[in-house]
Design an enzyme around this catalytic site. Structure first.
Site, PDB file in Angstrom:
ATOM      1  CB  SER A  98      -0.903   0.031   1.241  1.00  0.00           C
ATOM      2  OG  SER A  98      -1.742  -1.089   1.290  1.00  0.00           O
TER       3      SER A  98
HETATM    4  N1  SAH Z   1      -0.994  -4.643   4.213  1.00  0.00           N
HETATM    5  C1  SAH Z   1      -0.328  -4.947   2.968  1.00  0.00           C
HETATM    6  C2  SAH Z   1      -1.181  -4.560   1.767  1.00  0.00           C
HETATM    7  C3  SAH Z   1      -1.213  -5.672   0.771  1.00  0.00           C
HETATM    8  S1  SAH Z   1      -2.443  -5.564  -0.495  1.00  0.00           S
HETATM    9  C4  SAH Z   1       1.046  -4.310   2.914  1.00  0.00           C
HETATM   10  O1  SAH Z   1       1.380  -3.509   3.794  1.00  0.00           O
HETATM   11  O2  SAH Z   1       1.824  -4.626   2.006  1.00  0.00           O
HETATM   12  C5  SAH Z   1      -3.747  -6.565   0.172  1.00  0.00           C
HETATM   13  C6  SAH Z   1      -3.432  -8.011   0.479  1.00  0.00           C
HETATM   14  O3  SAH Z   1      -4.657  -8.642   0.866  1.00  0.00           O
HETATM   15  C7  SAH Z   1      -2.903  -8.836  -0.696  1.00  0.00           C
HETATM   16  O4  SAH Z   1      -1.655  -9.372  -0.355  1.00  0.00           O
HETATM   17  C8  SAH Z   1      -3.964  -9.917  -0.902  1.00  0.00           C
HETATM   18  O5  SAH Z   1      -3.417 -11.163  -1.299  1.00  0.00           O
HETATM   19  C9  SAH Z   1      -4.601 -10.005   0.475  1.00  0.00           C
HETATM   20  N2  SAH Z   1      -5.960 -10.551   0.486  1.00  0.00           N
HETATM   21  C10 SAH Z   1      -6.966 -10.375  -0.410  1.00  0.00           C
HETATM   22  N3  SAH Z   1      -8.071 -11.059  -0.050  1.00  0.00           N
HETATM   23  C11 SAH Z   1      -7.759 -11.683   1.126  1.00  0.00           C
HETATM   24  C12 SAH Z   1      -8.486 -12.558   1.994  1.00  0.00           C
HETATM   25  N4  SAH Z   1      -9.734 -12.920   1.740  1.00  0.00           N
HETATM   26  N5  SAH Z   1      -7.855 -13.023   3.108  1.00  0.00           N
HETATM   27  C13 SAH Z   1      -6.566 -12.658   3.395  1.00  0.00           C
HETATM   28  N6  SAH Z   1      -5.832 -11.845   2.599  1.00  0.00           N
HETATM   29  C14 SAH Z   1      -6.417 -11.369   1.471  1.00  0.00           C
END
Ligand code: SAH
Length: 216
Positions: free
Chosen positions: A64
């Site tokens: 993000s």
């Molecule tokens: N907090 C992260 C943001 C990553 S983007 C950071 O600091 O880098 C969002 C993430 O949510 C992705 O890695 C995606 O694979 C995950 N995601 C999407 N749907 C999900 C679900 N149902 N359960 C767990 N993770 C999920």
């Protein structure tokens, strides 16, 4: 990889930028100042680590934007010792920011490759978060209740199990909506179990997918 003076200098500038963009919580700014974001990114993007931008982290996902991380963390109102549940570990950067603020972090990721990579990085930094490979929609009933819950992917609706796993007085930050834009909501759980809802405007996230996980 090292965290050198150049990285530290770039991080100070990023903190100034976030502060100008309206992040006021000093603990959040200190955590951003402390965490080497470049360690959470692919080598190809290392020179962009301290720009206020989202970047690819593999498995079609992104780390993000720092402003979004700072904004969501500020909305959560994290205090030392809080039990925080994060949905979407991704790179592990948001988890690191929460850990630097003294939170006990529980985080779920549905991509096994990202789950393993983030676990490695966070442990090599000396943190001991509880990281899970699985479906965030279900939360972690065994470890509930939580003081704070944060979703870092676009949620098409507010999952009931997560509402249930929040303490009375707890705070839930969720980017709600499908498509290109999500509304950043803060839900605060009241004495009677109902939720007070506040809206903090539009953001853009990768989708929170249901009934899917990648890797075994
Ligand atoms: N907090 C992260 C943001 C990553 S983007 C950071 O600091 O880098 C969002 C993430 O949510 C992705 O890695 C995606 O694979 C995950 N995601 C999407 N749907 C999900 C679900 N149902 N359960 C767990 N993770 C999920």
């Amino acid at each position: 990889m090292l965290d050198n003076y150049r990285h530290k200098g770039l991080r100070k500038k990023l903190v100034e930028e976030l502060s100008k963009k309206g992040i006021e919580n000093i603990d959040v700014l200190n955590a951003i100042d402390q965490i080497p974001r470049h360690l959470f990114m692919d080598n190809a993007f290392i020179n962009f680590a301290y720009k206020d931008k989202a970047f690819p982290i593999g498995a079609n996902q992104t780390i993000s934007q720092p402003f979004t991380v700072a904004f969501q963390t500020q909305l959560l109102g994290v205090e030392r010792g809080d039990k925080v549940l994060e949905i979407g570990t991704g790179s592990g950067y948001q988890s690191a920011v929460l850990l630097a603020m003294g939170a006990k972090v529980f985080s779920i990721e549905r991509h096994r490759s990202l789950h393993l990579k983030s676990k490695n990085i966070l442990e090599s930094m000396g943190y001991q978060p509880k990281l899970f490979f699985g479906d965030g929609y279900k939360g972690l009933p065994t470890f509930a209740p939580f003081d704070k819950i944060i979703i870092t992917a676009a949620a098409p609706y507010i999952p009931d199990p997560l509402k249930e796993q929040l303490k009375i007085g707890g705070v839930f930050v969720i980017p709600l909506g499908e498509g290109d834009k999500q509304e950043m909501l803060r839900l605060s759980k009241q004495e009677d179990g109902s939720f007070k809802q506040e809206n903090f405007g539009d953001f853009s996230f990768v989708p929170m997918l249901e009934n899917k996980s990648f890797g075994s």
